[in-house]
Scaffold this active site. Structure first.
Site, mmCIF file in Angstrom:
data_model
loop_
_atom_site.group_PDB
_atom_site.id
_atom_site.type_symbol
_atom_site.label_atom_id
_atom_site.label_comp_id
_atom_site.label_asym_id
_atom_site.label_seq_id
_atom_site.Cartn_x
_atom_site.Cartn_y
_atom_site.Cartn_z
ATOM 1 N N ASP A 49 98.549 -20.517 -14.336
ATOM 2 C CA ASP A 49 98.736 -21.807 -13.682
ATOM 3 C C ASP A 49 97.697 -22.823 -14.137
ATOM 4 O OD1 ASP A 49 100.932 -21.116 -11.945
ATOM 5 O OD2 ASP A 49 99.517 -19.916 -10.792
ATOM 6 N N ASP A 107 107.825 -31.129 -10.053
ATOM 7 C CA ASP A 107 106.757 -31.931 -9.444
ATOM 8 C C ASP A 107 106.960 -33.437 -9.552
ATOM 9 O OD1 ASP A 107 105.683 -29.400 -9.207
ATOM 10 O OD2 ASP A 107 104.071 -29.707 -10.657
ATOM 11 N N ASP A 143 102.040 -34.401 -14.033
ATOM 12 C CA ASP A 143 101.068 -33.640 -13.241
ATOM 13 C C ASP A 143 99.823 -34.445 -12.875
ATOM 14 O OD1 ASP A 143 100.541 -31.259 -11.861
ATOM 15 O OD2 ASP A 143 99.213 -30.532 -13.434
#
Length: 343
Positions: free
Chosen positions: A317, A166, A128
């Site tokens: 989130d 991701d 991330d």
């Protein structure tokens, strides 16, 4: 024609008929089996699920525990509404330190019910880009060991693994520094190969969502370098809010560029679509969203293997819009998602 020739021809026709039935996935008029469902039950095992989903529902999920708390508090209406989440199968995100206990618990529960456990492998190094979900294995060797223990814990059980949300899109958009790309691609390819050694495991490499990488062509070579050819397909819309129709169109285009690969769609929170506007954090705990299509392998689309709830509805989130840290259960947000969903 001699009796022997006739018998041989009859036997050959019978064999061909059996092979055709096997190839089509049909016997005795039954519908073709889903590629993501559990194997056919053998004598003494629980029968395969006949409802709209073959996936395992965790009776001790955060949502299920919250329902029990609401009931104990007399909040019966809230408990009823939250069952729209607690009674649905939601993906399990095993821990980055030791995934084995959680995986064994899930596959044990799923196997006992002849269902398929759904997991997310989310522990790639430099995860991330240091943002809300930063972390991951501290180096390549640690990641390889983690994936090996992850796969070993699944064993022969029926499982779906969404691999590293991701990870590929962050290489495409430049968020992950270039010096890590070669290693990351190799690790993803190795992870696919290792997970696919498990006979009942299907692997879907994450490919982001249409609002992130809007040109599917940009994903093709990065996905290929990351070993997509050995996977069962790719996953889309993980933890995002793009509508199912939009994602299916995007997925069909990407599939065509990848030779017809299948894909899955995260519909956990896309019932109301994305938050209007182009805010930088439109993806982070947006208000007014709702649950999407419940998990199922009956998608009506030959390219879409399943609609899944990959993001656990109600998990934050990140620390935005008053939310707790990423991945933390947030009952108020969960209740809002459930209340706005179609009953």
């Amino acid at each position: 024609m001699s009796r022997r020739t006739t018998a041989t021809a009859t036997a050959t026709l019978a064999l061909l008929s059996a092979l055709l039935l096997t190839a089509s996935g049909c016997s005795s008029g039954e519908p073709a089996r889903s590629p993501v469902g559990p194997p056919v039950a053998t004598k003494g095992e629980a029968p395969a699920p006949t409802g709209g989903s073959p996936f395992w529902v965790d009776p001790d999920s955060d949502a299920a525990q919250q329902v029990r708390r609401y009931e104990a508090q007399g909040r019966t209406d809230d408990a009823r509404v939250l069952k729209r989440i607690s009674e649905q199968p939601v993906a399990d995100w095993p821990a980055g330190d030791d995934p084995v206990p959680e995986i064994r618990r899930a596959v044990g529960g799923a196997t006992a019910e002849n269902r398929t456990a759904v997991f997310v492998a989310y522990n790639i190094p430099h995860r991330d880009c240091g943002m809300y979900s930063a972390g991951g294995a501290h180096d390549a060797q640690a990641y390889r060991a983690w994936v090996d223990s992850f796969a070993s814990a699944i064993g022969d059980a029926s499982a779906v693994v969404v691999l590293e949300p991701d990870a590929v899109p962050h290489m495409v958009d430049g968020c992950t520094p270039g010096q890590y790309h070669e290693e990351r691609s190799a690790l993803l390819a190795e992870a696919i190969e290792r997970l696919k050694r498990q006979p009942g495991t299907r692997v879907y490499l994450d490919a982001g969502n249409p609002a992130w990488i809007d040109d599917p062509g940009k994903l093709v070579e990065p996905l290929r370098r990351a070993g997509i050819g050995r996977a069962d397909g790719f996953s889309l819309n993980v933890s995002n809010f793009q509508t199912t129709a939009t994602v299916r169109d995007f997925g069909a285009t990407l599939s065509g560029l990848l030779g017809g690969m299948h894909f899955t769609v995260d519909t956990s929170r896309n019932g109301a679509g994305p938050l209007p506007g182009d805010g930088a954090e439109a993806w982070c705990n947006p208000p007014g969203r709702s649950l999407g299509v419940p998990p199922t392998d009956r998608t009506g689309d030959a390219l879409v293997d399943a609609y899944l709830w990959i993001k656990r509805p109600g998990d934050s989130d990140g620390q935005c819009r008053g939310g707790p840290s990423a991945g933390t259960w947030w009952p108020e947000y969960a209740l809002g998602l459930a209340r706005r969903a179609d009953a």
